[in-house]
Design a protein around this motif. Structure first.
Motif, mmCIF file in Angstrom:
data_model
loop_
_atom_site.group_PDB
_atom_site.id
_atom_site.type_symbol
_atom_site.label_atom_id
_atom_site.label_comp_id
_atom_site.label_asym_id
_atom_site.label_seq_id
_atom_site.Cartn_x
_atom_site.Cartn_y
_atom_site.Cartn_z
ATOM 1 N N PRO A 115 -14.851 45.464 -41.837
ATOM 2 C CA PRO A 115 -14.061 44.227 -41.873
ATOM 3 C C PRO A 115 -14.808 43.075 -41.217
ATOM 4 O O PRO A 115 -15.521 43.258 -40.231
ATOM 5 C CB PRO A 115 -12.793 44.592 -41.085
ATOM 6 N N ILE A 116 -14.641 41.891 -41.775
ATOM 7 C CA ILE A 116 -15.220 40.701 -41.152
ATOM 8 C C ILE A 116 -14.539 40.484 -39.808
ATOM 9 O O ILE A 116 -13.324 40.668 -39.690
ATOM 10 C CB ILE A 116 -15.019 39.474 -42.065
ATOM 11 N N PRO A 117 -15.286 40.134 -38.755
ATOM 12 C CA PRO A 117 -14.660 39.904 -37.443
ATOM 13 C C PRO A 117 -13.437 38.995 -37.556
ATOM 14 O O PRO A 117 -13.449 37.998 -38.291
ATOM 15 C CB PRO A 117 -15.786 39.259 -36.632
ATOM 16 N N LEU A 118 -12.404 39.330 -36.819
ATOM 17 C CA LEU A 118 -11.098 38.692 -36.993
ATOM 18 C C LEU A 118 -11.111 37.197 -36.748
ATOM 19 O O LEU A 118 -10.361 36.455 -37.369
ATOM 20 C CB LEU A 118 -10.083 39.364 -36.061
ATOM 21 N N ASN A 119 -11.936 36.724 -35.818
ATOM 22 C CA ASN A 119 -11.975 35.303 -35.489
ATOM 23 C C ASN A 119 -13.114 34.562 -36.172
ATOM 24 O O ASN A 119 -13.368 33.396 -35.873
ATOM 25 C CB ASN A 119 -12.084 35.104 -33.973
ATOM 26 N N SER A 120 -13.788 35.227 -37.101
ATOM 27 C CA SER A 120 -14.918 34.596 -37.780
ATOM 28 C C SER A 120 -14.458 33.427 -38.643
ATOM 29 O O SER A 120 -13.425 33.498 -39.313
ATOM 30 C CB SER A 120 -15.640 35.622 -38.650
ATOM 31 N N VAL A 121 -15.239 32.353 -38.603
ATOM 32 C CA VAL A 121 -15.017 31.212 -39.495
ATOM 33 C C VAL A 121 -16.205 31.049 -40.435
ATOM 34 O O VAL A 121 -16.327 30.034 -41.129
ATOM 35 C CB VAL A 121 -14.777 29.912 -38.693
ATOM 36 N N GLY A 122 -17.077 32.049 -40.447
ATOM 37 C CA GLY A 122 -18.243 32.003 -41.318
ATOM 38 C C GLY A 122 -17.862 32.231 -42.775
ATOM 39 O O GLY A 122 -16.856 32.891 -43.080
ATOM 40 N N ILE A 123 -18.682 31.694 -43.658
ATOM 41 C CA ILE A 123 -18.464 31.821 -45.103
ATOM 42 C C ILE A 123 -19.582 32.685 -45.671
ATOM 43 O O ILE A 123 -20.770 32.385 -45.492
ATOM 44 C CB ILE A 123 -18.435 30.450 -45.789
ATOM 45 N N LEU A 124 -19.233 33.753 -46.350
ATOM 46 C CA LEU A 124 -20.198 34.708 -46.879
ATOM 47 C C LEU A 124 -21.214 34.014 -47.786
ATOM 48 O O LEU A 124 -20.840 33.410 -48.801
ATOM 49 C CB LEU A 124 -19.466 35.803 -47.647
ATOM 50 N N PRO A 125 -22.513 34.065 -47.464
ATOM 51 C CA PRO A 125 -23.547 33.469 -48.331
ATOM 52 C C PRO A 125 -23.867 34.413 -49.490
ATOM 53 O O PRO A 125 -24.694 35.314 -49.380
ATOM 54 C CB PRO A 125 -24.735 33.301 -47.375
ATOM 55 N N VAL A 155 -12.756 34.503 -23.595
ATOM 56 C CA VAL A 155 -11.650 35.191 -24.255
ATOM 57 C C VAL A 155 -12.201 36.386 -25.031
ATOM 58 O O VAL A 155 -13.274 36.302 -25.623
ATOM 59 C CB VAL A 155 -10.901 34.235 -25.213
ATOM 60 N N GLU A 156 -11.471 37.504 -25.016
ATOM 61 C CA GLU A 156 -11.908 38.668 -25.775
ATOM 62 C C GLU A 156 -11.966 38.330 -27.265
ATOM 63 O O GLU A 156 -11.152 37.576 -27.779
ATOM 64 C CB GLU A 156 -10.960 39.839 -25.540
ATOM 65 N N PHE A 157 -12.945 38.932 -27.954
ATOM 66 C CA PHE A 157 -13.139 38.599 -29.355
ATOM 67 C C PHE A 157 -13.620 39.824 -30.124
ATOM 68 O O PHE A 157 -14.153 40.778 -29.548
ATOM 69 C CB PHE A 157 -14.149 37.461 -29.504
ATOM 70 N N ASP A 158 -13.405 39.771 -31.421
ATOM 71 C CA ASP A 158 -13.856 40.825 -32.316
ATOM 72 C C ASP A 158 -15.283 40.513 -32.759
ATOM 73 O O ASP A 158 -15.717 39.363 -32.730
ATOM 74 C CB ASP A 158 -12.918 40.901 -33.517
ATOM 75 N N SER A 159 -16.018 41.537 -33.197
ATOM 76 C CA SER A 159 -17.402 41.338 -33.641
ATOM 77 C C SER A 159 -17.770 42.397 -34.658
ATOM 78 O O SER A 159 -17.045 43.387 -34.857
ATOM 79 C CB SER A 159 -18.369 41.403 -32.453
ATOM 80 N N VAL A 160 -18.887 42.197 -35.327
ATOM 81 C CA VAL A 160 -19.395 43.198 -36.267
ATOM 82 C C VAL A 160 -19.649 44.505 -35.532
ATOM 83 O O VAL A 160 -19.401 45.597 -36.067
ATOM 84 C CB VAL A 160 -20.685 42.694 -36.947
ATOM 85 N N PHE A 161 -20.123 44.415 -34.305
ATOM 86 C CA PHE A 161 -20.368 45.625 -33.514
ATOM 87 C C PHE A 161 -19.073 46.388 -33.277
ATOM 88 O O PHE A 161 -19.027 47.622 -33.353
ATOM 89 C CB PHE A 161 -21.002 45.262 -32.171
ATOM 90 N N ASN A 162 -18.018 45.675 -32.962
ATOM 91 C CA ASN A 162 -16.733 46.319 -32.706
ATOM 92 C C ASN A 162 -16.173 46.961 -33.969
ATOM 93 O O ASN A 162 -15.557 48.031 -33.917
ATOM 94 C CB ASN A 162 -15.729 45.301 -32.158
ATOM 95 N N GLU A 163 -16.377 46.317 -35.123
ATOM 96 C CA GLU A 163 -15.849 46.845 -36.376
ATOM 97 C C GLU A 163 -16.721 47.978 -36.927
ATOM 98 O O GLU A 163 -16.291 48.726 -37.819
ATOM 99 C CB GLU A 163 -15.762 45.719 -37.415
ATOM 100 N N SER A 164 -17.946 48.137 -36.430
ATOM 101 C CA SER A 164 -18.840 49.180 -36.923
ATOM 102 C C SER A 164 -18.367 50.557 -36.462
ATOM 103 O O SER A 164 -17.525 50.690 -35.564
ATOM 104 C CB SER A 164 -20.260 48.924 -36.438
ATOM 105 N N VAL A 179 -22.877 35.008 -30.172
ATOM 106 C CA VAL A 179 -21.478 35.141 -30.582
ATOM 107 C C VAL A 179 -21.310 34.648 -32.016
ATOM 108 O O VAL A 179 -20.609 35.267 -32.829
ATOM 109 C CB VAL A 179 -20.548 34.367 -29.624
ATOM 110 N N ALA A 180 -21.952 33.520 -32.347
ATOM 111 C CA ALA A 180 -21.867 33.004 -33.714
ATOM 112 C C ALA A 180 -22.486 33.991 -34.702
ATOM 113 O O ALA A 180 -21.939 34.236 -35.788
ATOM 114 C CB ALA A 180 -22.560 31.654 -33.806
ATOM 115 N N LEU A 181 -23.612 34.592 -34.352
ATOM 116 C CA LEU A 181 -24.288 35.535 -35.235
ATOM 117 C C LEU A 181 -23.468 36.799 -35.467
ATOM 118 O O LEU A 181 -23.326 37.270 -36.596
ATOM 119 C CB LEU A 181 -25.634 35.941 -34.627
ATOM 120 N N ILE A 182 -22.915 37.352 -34.407
ATOM 121 C CA ILE A 182 -22.340 38.696 -34.452
ATOM 122 C C ILE A 182 -20.820 38.674 -34.581
ATOM 123 O O ILE A 182 -20.228 39.619 -35.102
ATOM 124 C CB ILE A 182 -22.780 39.479 -33.196
ATOM 125 N N ALA A 183 -20.188 37.582 -34.119
ATOM 126 C CA ALA A 183 -18.722 37.485 -34.198
ATOM 127 C C ALA A 183 -18.262 36.444 -35.205
ATOM 128 O O ALA A 183 -17.089 36.421 -35.583
ATOM 129 C CB ALA A 183 -18.132 37.174 -32.823
#
Length: 857
Positions: free
Chosen positions: A337-347, A123-132, A101-105
């Motif tokens: 789009p970056i997954p909606l619930n992502s808290v990751g920071i683009l490296p 809980v339902e969540f957004d992911s890179v797969f969903n946005e693809s 989940v951390a990797l993909i969402a």
């Protein structure tokens, strides 16, 4: 109040207190309703291939073999010649679902899963797969369905092997990975003759996900240092090379494919994961292909883990990231789009693109996290009265607008580095703000629960004083308190109704009202006690104060550090000297001191059950045979058998020789030897814990006799044989509460905790049953002592553990904090039940053959 009703009410109150932690600590941080954010520039890649080697440690991939050869030559070549690499730092719990989940969402574990099941995300969540546009997945049935289920539409396609293939006892778990590679090869081969599939595959924003579970399975079955695990790493390396070749060939080497190779978590040397050991949290990250920065040569670089010399990668720049940062990296590469619930920071260092692209990507990243903050703030504002709402001061609505305008302006002016810096600051504040609003109600609910704790404790103490301190204060007939508390309850209800609070909030906030109403009704008992109680010596009161407050803290700390029980027992060993009992009964006082010190050794010993003691079991069996055989031989005047003599000396020698090879068990073995001189009980056990129950029981026996001496010293000569336990007898005429009952109560609860954790901890509750302690305590009137210690001492521990509940860390950390809270709550309920049973057993006449059965002769 009737005793049964009292118990039922107390049980319900404690159930409410227990359930409150799931509304206070374990609520989902995810929000919905955000606006997706995308980069307005063309992405560098059309497609992304994601390899996730489940359970792969960074060192297992990057460290060369003992003979100096490369363990994964293809991926190693990519690091040195084609792409960027680093260590992905995972967060606990280091488990498969949270890691993926951390990797993909892009967000870390949703702690509400602790109460809803840990297999799927609660809980339902957004992911890179969903946005693809389309995502094809191959791998385990444990992981893939989670991302397909959460995807909108029908564009995430899963190809899974059967769950039966995930067999830890299988001869070759690497077949899980070869299955994935074979299926991917077959997929691209068949797609060449399928026009509709070709059209889909040639679209932009496609993702191919290969979940490789074989390494994790082999690690669990054979450990990460095994040949099976390391051979599986080589198989994965070869498989990745083949898949890359097939993909490049399929798309005519168009240079528009990005590749990422990583892992969801690592693994300890003994084949486990889930906690925060570096072997579990340090995973490899290798990226190459379209839009990815190539290798950067450096003269030197330094990292705290000091792995670079071992990996022989000191001169290739290492770019470490947090695991959630990989999701925005993938989104940026393929332009989704970056997954909606992502808290990751683009490296940004992984990107090989223009400064404007990096700035725009960072700006979209900051807006995406800011959108979560806005939704979270709006939700909290809508459910809070405007006069009571306190916004996050560092990021008010005006400051949000200032940040956004400043970042946008800097990008337009070409000040890209400064714009990126502003975006980083905005992300940091938005992330802190998310935590602020997520925990916004925690203080309010915590205060309600604490009010309930304190109120219930106060009520029970008043009932005990009224029943066992010779007080019979009549209840007040005034209706004023009832009207006041009814008005308070009505006000709380309206307040929660206006704020549209969940129904559980009504329970937590309204429960203290009837509890405190009951306290007020019994307040006359306290005033009667104050007016009728003779003045107590200040020195003695101060002494008990010093005992109880630090003593309670010591009990709390003992749940985490067993060695504090040793400190407590060492202090208790001096009780006869402090209380002057030593001058009255030297023998029992000396016995108390010696047994306390003997019992104090156990919490310092290794936790029982951590490792199998096969060798010790053999010793035990031999010792048992020797004792029996020798006794039989000597009784028959046949002398000591030579075999018995040899076995005895060999067994004794092994107890000294084995510890020299394993120093961690030295203290355990040496203590076992010394104690064996006192009793043969150890020879019939499987370890040092066998001595713990008899030593504790001996201490309880000594305690009884010392307390008997203490009552004689106070002029109270109690003879149980003279008691009539029938209901018609007023118990207050037999036994009144004394100041020493505080000490007795503390001793009692201290020994219960010692019984639980003397030879184990929360993760290894030993087989000793603490209920056996209770039978030694009837002389002190168990109802009085039990009730007093429950509400005078342990309730304070309740609040300690209520505030020590964790909503972060590994499942072990979270589960342990909950277990501590549950143990203290359950102990209270059990002691209350025990008090009821003891009251019934000591207040009923038993007639046998029409004759009254006496409790004592």
């Amino acid at each position: 109040m009737n005793l049964t009703v009292f118990f039922v009410v107390g049980l319900l109150v404690h159930i409410v207190f227990f359930m409150s932690i799931f509304d206070i600590y374990f609520t989902s941080p995810l929000v919905h309703g955000m606006t997706p954010q995308r980069v307005p520039l063309a992405p560098p890649a059309k497609r992304l291939v994601l390899f996730v080697a489940d359970g792969l440690r960074a060192d297992s991939l990057l460290q060369p073999n003992a003979n100096g050869t490369r363990r994964a030559p293809y991926i190693r070549n990519i690091i040195e010649e084609m792409g960027s690499w680093g260590v992905s730092h995972t967060r606990v719990p280091t488990e498969s679902r949270p890691g993926h989940v951390a990797l993909i969402a892009g967000f870390y574990e949703d702690v509400s899963a602790v109460a809803r099941g840990w297999k799927e995300n609660p809980v339902e969540f957004d992911s890179v797969f969903n946005e693809s546009r389309n995502t094809w997945c191959w791998g385990s049935p444990d992981i893939l369905p989670m991302f397909a289920k959460g995807a909108s539409g029908d564009h995430v396609y899963t190809h899974m092997y059967s769950a039966a293939m995930e067999d830890f006892a299988a001869k070759d778990a690497s077949k899980l990975d070869t299955w994935v590679f074979d299926e991917v090869k077959a997929f691209f081969s068949s797609a060449k003759g399928n026009e509709s599939m070709l059209a889909k595959l040639r679209q932009e924003q496609n993702v191919f996900f290969l979940h490789l579970l074989g390494i994790d399975t082999n690690g669990h079955a054979h450990r990460p240092m095994s040949s099976e695990y390391l051979k599986n790493v080589e198989i994965v390396d070869t498989g990745v090379e083949e898949v890359v070749s097939i993909v490049e060939d399929f798309f005519d080497n168009d240079g528009k494919t990005a590749y990422i190779f990583t892992s969801d978590h690592g693994m300890t040397n003994w084949g486990t994961h889930g906690a925060g050991h570096p072997s579990e949290t340090l995973t490899p990250l290798v990226a190459w292909g379209a839009g990815v920065q190539g290798p950067q040569r450096v003269a030197t670089q330094h990292f705290d883990d000091r792995y670079l010399p071992e990996w022989r990668l000191e001169n290739v720049k290492r770019l470490d990231v947090s695991q959630a940062d990989i999701a925005p990296l993938m989104s940026s590469l393929i332009g989704v789009p970056i997954p909606l619930n992502s808290v990751g920071i683009l490296p940004l260092e992984y990107l090989n693109n223009s400064k404007v692209f990096k700035a725009e990507s960072m700006y979209a990243n900051s807006l995406q996290i800011m959108e979560q903050f806005k939704v979270k703030m709006a939700q909290k504002k809508d459910t809070t009265l405007s006069v009571l709402f306190t916004p996050y001061q560092l990021l008010t609505e005006s400051k949000q607008l200032d940040f956004i305008q400043k970042a946008r302006s800097l990008i337009q002016q070409g000040e890209y580095d400064e714009a990126i810096s502003v975006c980083h600051a905005m992300i940091a504040l938005a992330t802190e703000g998310l935590t602020y609003y997520h925990t916004y109600d925690r203080f309010f609910l915590g205060c309600s629960v604490v009010l309930g704790f304190v109120g219930w404790t106060s009520y029970v103490v008043l009932i005990i004083l009224k029943t066992h301190a010779g007080l019979r204060k009549p209840r007040t007939t005034s209706k004023a308190p009832g009207r006041i508390f009814f008005s308070v309850a009505l006000g709380i209800t309206l307040f929660l109704l206006v704020q549209a609070s969940p129904w559980t909030y009504y329970i937590y906030c309204l429960l203290p009202v009837p509890i405190w109403y009951s306290v007020v009704k019994e307040a006359g008992t306290l005033s009667d006690l104050i007016s009728s109680t003779p003045s107590l010596p200040l020195s003695k009161c101060f002494g008990y104060f010093l005992l109880v407050i630090p003593g309670i803290e010591l009990l709390v700390v003992s749940f985490f550090y067993r060695a504090t029980l040793t400190v407590g027992l060492a202090v208790l060993s001096g009780w006869p000297l402090f209380s002057h009992l030593y001058t009255k009964t030297k023998a029992w006082s000396l016995a108390w001191t010696l047994v306390c010190l003997l019992l104090a050794a156990f919490p310092m010993m290794p936790v029982v059950g951590r490792e199998p003691s096969v060798t010790l079991m053999v010793h035990v069996a031999l010792c048992a045979y020797v004792v029996s055989s020798t006794h039989s031989s000597l009784s028959q005047k046949q002398g000591l058998p030579l075999f018995n003599q040899l076995v005895s000396w060999m067994t004794l020698a092994s107890l000294f020789v084995v510890p020299l090879m394993s120093s961690t068990r030295l203290f355990q073995r040496l203590l076992s030897i010394s104690l064996s001189l006192v009793s043969t009980y150890l020879l019939l056990s499987t370890g040092h814990e066998a001595l713990f129950p008899p030593v504790l029981s001996l201490l309880m026996f000594v305690w009884i006799n010392l307390e008997q001496e203490a009552t004689h010293t106070q002029g109270l000569c109690l003879q149980l044989s003279s008691f009539d336990f029938s209901d018609s007898i007023d118990i207050t005429k037999i036994r009144q509460l004394k100041l020493d009952d505080i000490r007795r109560s503390y001793f009692f609860i201290f020994f219960i905790v010692t019984a639980f954790f003397g030879t184990g901890n929360i993760a290894s509750i030993n087989s000793f049953d603490p209920a056996s302690v209770y039978c030694f305590l009837t002389v002190f009137n168990p109802f009085v002592m039990g009730a007093l210690l429950m509400w005078k001492v342990i309730q304070l521990s309740h609040m300690h553990f209520f505030f020590l509940v964790k909503d972060y860390g590994s499942w072990l950390d979270i589960g342990t904090s909950i277990s501590h809270y549950v143990i203290v709550m359950s102990m209270t309920i059990f002691l209350m039940l025990l008090s009821i049973v003891s009251h019934i057993l000591t207040s009923r006449r038993i007639h046998v053959c029409r004759k009254m059965k006496m409790h004592f002769p």
